[in-house]
Design a protein around this motif. Structure first.
Motif, PDB file in Angstrom:
ATOM      1  N   MET A   1       5.033  18.314  -7.505  1.00 46.20           N
ATOM      2  CA  MET A   1       5.706  17.787  -6.331  1.00 46.20           C
ATOM      3  C   MET A   1       5.255  16.341  -6.120  1.00 46.20           C
ATOM      4  O   MET A   1       4.055  16.066  -6.164  1.00 46.20           O
ATOM      5  CB  MET A   1       5.348  18.648  -5.119  1.00 46.20           C
ATOM      6  N   PRO A   2       6.193  15.436  -5.909  1.00 49.76           N
ATOM      7  CA  PRO A   2       5.787  14.044  -5.729  1.00 49.76           C
ATOM      8  C   PRO A   2       5.053  13.810  -4.412  1.00 49.76           C
ATOM      9  O   PRO A   2       5.274  14.527  -3.438  1.00 49.76           O
ATOM     10  CB  PRO A   2       7.108  13.272  -5.757  1.00 49.76           C
ATOM     11  N   ILE A   3       4.201  12.820  -4.435  1.00 51.49           N
ATOM     12  CA  ILE A   3       3.559  12.309  -3.228  1.00 51.49           C
ATOM     13  C   ILE A   3       4.350  11.058  -2.888  1.00 51.49           C
ATOM     14  O   ILE A   3       4.457  10.141  -3.702  1.00 51.49           O
ATOM     15  CB  ILE A   3       2.083  11.977  -3.485  1.00 51.49           C
ATOM     16  N   VAL A   4       4.937  11.036  -1.708  1.00 50.57           N
ATOM     17  CA  VAL A   4       5.834   9.957  -1.311  1.00 50.57           C
ATOM     18  C   VAL A   4       5.158   9.103  -0.258  1.00 50.57           C
ATOM     19  O   VAL A   4       4.644   9.624   0.741  1.00 50.57           O
ATOM     20  CB  VAL A   4       7.155  10.533  -0.743  1.00 50.57           C
ATOM     21  N   LEU A   5       5.162   7.782  -0.477  1.00 50.24           N
ATOM     22  CA  LEU A   5       4.584   6.863   0.491  1.00 50.24           C
ATOM     23  C   LEU A   5       5.693   6.135   1.234  1.00 50.24           C
ATOM     24  O   LEU A   5       6.581   5.534   0.623  1.00 50.24           O
ATOM     25  CB  LEU A   5       3.669   5.854  -0.205  1.00 50.24           C
ATOM     26  N   LEU A   6       5.629   6.192   2.562  1.00 48.03           N
ATOM     27  CA  LEU A   6       6.564   5.507   3.450  1.00 48.03           C
ATOM     28  C   LEU A   6       5.808   4.473   4.257  1.00 48.03           C
ATOM     29  O   LEU A   6       4.607   4.605   4.464  1.00 48.03           O
ATOM     30  CB  LEU A   6       7.173   6.487   4.463  1.00 48.03           C
ATOM     31  N   GLY A   7       6.521   3.488   4.763  1.00 46.87           N
ATOM     32  CA  GLY A   7       5.924   2.521   5.673  1.00 46.87           C
ATOM     33  C   GLY A   7       6.707   1.236   5.686  1.00 46.87           C
ATOM     34  O   GLY A   7       7.620   1.026   4.880  1.00 46.87           O
ATOM     35  N   LEU A   8       6.343   0.383   6.618  1.00 46.74           N
ATOM     36  CA  LEU A   8       6.978  -0.926   6.738  1.00 46.74           C
ATOM     37  C   LEU A   8       6.786  -1.741   5.467  1.00 46.74           C
ATOM     38  O   LEU A   8       5.818  -1.517   4.726  1.00 46.74           O
ATOM     39  CB  LEU A   8       6.374  -1.706   7.918  1.00 46.74           C
ATOM     40  N   PRO A   9       7.673  -2.706   5.240  1.00 50.32           N
ATOM     41  CA  PRO A   9       7.432  -3.640   4.134  1.00 50.32           C
ATOM     42  C   PRO A   9       6.058  -4.305   4.328  1.00 50.32           C
ATOM     43  O   PRO A   9       5.718  -4.736   5.428  1.00 50.32           O
ATOM     44  CB  PRO A   9       8.553  -4.669   4.295  1.00 50.32           C
ATOM     45  N   GLY A  10       5.272  -4.313   3.264  1.00 51.28           N
ATOM     46  CA  GLY A  10       3.952  -4.932   3.335  1.00 51.28           C
ATOM     47  C   GLY A  10       2.858  -4.007   3.831  1.00 51.28           C
ATOM     48  O   GLY A  10       1.721  -4.437   4.005  1.00 51.28           O
ATOM     49  N   SER A  11       3.167  -2.720   4.029  1.00 52.15           N
ATOM     50  CA  SER A  11       2.158  -1.788   4.554  1.00 52.15           C
ATOM     51  C   SER A  11       1.199  -1.289   3.480  1.00 52.15           C
ATOM     52  O   SER A  11       0.208  -0.638   3.793  1.00 52.15           O
ATOM     53  CB  SER A  11       2.835  -0.595   5.239  1.00 52.15           C
ATOM     54  N   GLY A  12       1.482  -1.590   2.206  1.00 48.52           N
ATOM     55  CA  GLY A  12       0.565  -1.201   1.132  1.00 48.52           C
ATOM     56  C   GLY A  12       1.057  -0.061   0.263  1.00 48.52           C
ATOM     57  O   GLY A  12       0.289   0.490  -0.528  1.00 48.52           O
ATOM     58  N   LYS A  13       2.323   0.307   0.380  1.00 49.37           N
ATOM     59  CA  LYS A  13       2.838   1.457  -0.376  1.00 49.37           C
ATOM     60  C   LYS A  13       2.638   1.299  -1.880  1.00 49.37           C
ATOM     61  O   LYS A  13       2.167   2.224  -2.534  1.00 49.37           O
ATOM     62  CB  LYS A  13       4.329   1.669  -0.065  1.00 49.37           C
ATOM     63  N   SER A  14       2.983   0.154  -2.425  1.00 49.83           N
ATOM     64  CA  SER A  14       2.851  -0.043  -3.876  1.00 49.83           C
ATOM     65  C   SER A  14       1.392  -0.158  -4.294  1.00 49.83           C
ATOM     66  O   SER A  14       0.973   0.447  -5.282  1.00 49.83           O
ATOM     67  CB  SER A  14       3.630  -1.278  -4.326  1.00 49.83           C
ATOM     68  N   THR A  15       0.617  -0.912  -3.553  1.00 51.74           N
ATOM     69  CA  THR A  15      -0.796  -1.103  -3.898  1.00 51.74           C
ATOM     70  C   THR A  15      -1.564   0.214  -3.804  1.00 51.74           C
ATOM     71  O   THR A  15      -2.275   0.605  -4.738  1.00 51.74           O
ATOM     72  CB  THR A  15      -1.433  -2.154  -2.961  1.00 51.74           C
ATOM     73  N   VAL A  16      -1.412   0.908  -2.695  1.00 54.05           N
ATOM     74  CA  VAL A  16      -2.093   2.191  -2.516  1.00 54.05           C
ATOM     75  C   VAL A  16      -1.533   3.213  -3.508  1.00 54.05           C
ATOM     76  O   VAL A  16      -2.280   3.986  -4.115  1.00 54.05           O
ATOM     77  CB  VAL A  16      -1.946   2.688  -1.056  1.00 54.05           C
TER      78      VAL A  16
END
Length: 178
Positions: free
Chosen positions: A1-16
């Motif tokens: 099952m995927p772990i999905v990261l949501l948040g505002l642009p610049g909140s760190g989704k890609s980095t985290v």
């Protein structure tokens, strides 16, 4: 099952997301990068040329594909970073919540502006009032992020990427154990 990261642009989704995937030993996918590969140009260019509705149609299709798995009901383990506006469409919210473990990286507009003040690659931050724009996006999207998320992780000042990754991994382990 995927772990999905949501948040505002610049909140760190890609980095985290990259670090979390590395820690868990699973693939990392950024839905915005998948979209750019599909459309053959930047999202901003497509958005300007074709409009938001056309972009959201492609985004919805990509999210459906990334959460549909191999044709069985099994969706592969991966970390998926979504675009900041992915929650604007109800089918995306429903699909992400049903087919993933959704983590909302709750970053304040002030923290995002402070952290990314020198980042010239983000169109959102190049306008006359980036903080005002982020506050408006937060006002509109925060309830949608919260309604979609299984976990809300405040990013807050002073929290490192490593600390956020550890926090998310611990939440996932507790859920898996319980």
């Amino acid at each position: 099952m995927p772990i999905v990261l949501l948040g505002l642009p610049g909140s760190g989704k890609s980095t985290v997301g990259r670090q979390l995937a590395r820690r868990l030993g699973i693939p990392f996918i950024d839905s915005d990068h998948v979209i750019e590969q599909r459309i053959g140009c930047s999202i901003r260019g497509f958005f300007d040329r074709e409009g938001e509705a056309a972009f959201r149609d492609i985004e919805e299709q990509v999210i459906r594909e990334l959460t549909s798995g191999d044709g069985s009901s099994h969706v592969p383990a991966q970390v998926l970073a979504t675009g900041g506006g992915a929650v604007l469409r109800a089918p995306n919210r429903d699909r992400l919540k049903a087919h993933g473990k959704v983590v909302y990286l709750d970053a304040s507009p002030e923290d995002i502006v402070r952290h990314l003040r020198h980042d010239t690659s983000r169109p959102l931050l190049q306008g006359a009032d980036p903080l005002g724009r982020l506050k408006e996006l937060h006002r509109q999207r925060d309830p949608l992020y919260r309604a979609t998320a299984h976990y809300v992780v405040p990013t807050g000042r002073g929290k490192t990427v490593a600390a956020l990754v550890s926090h998310i991994a611990m939440q996932l382990e507790l859920t898996a154990a319980g």
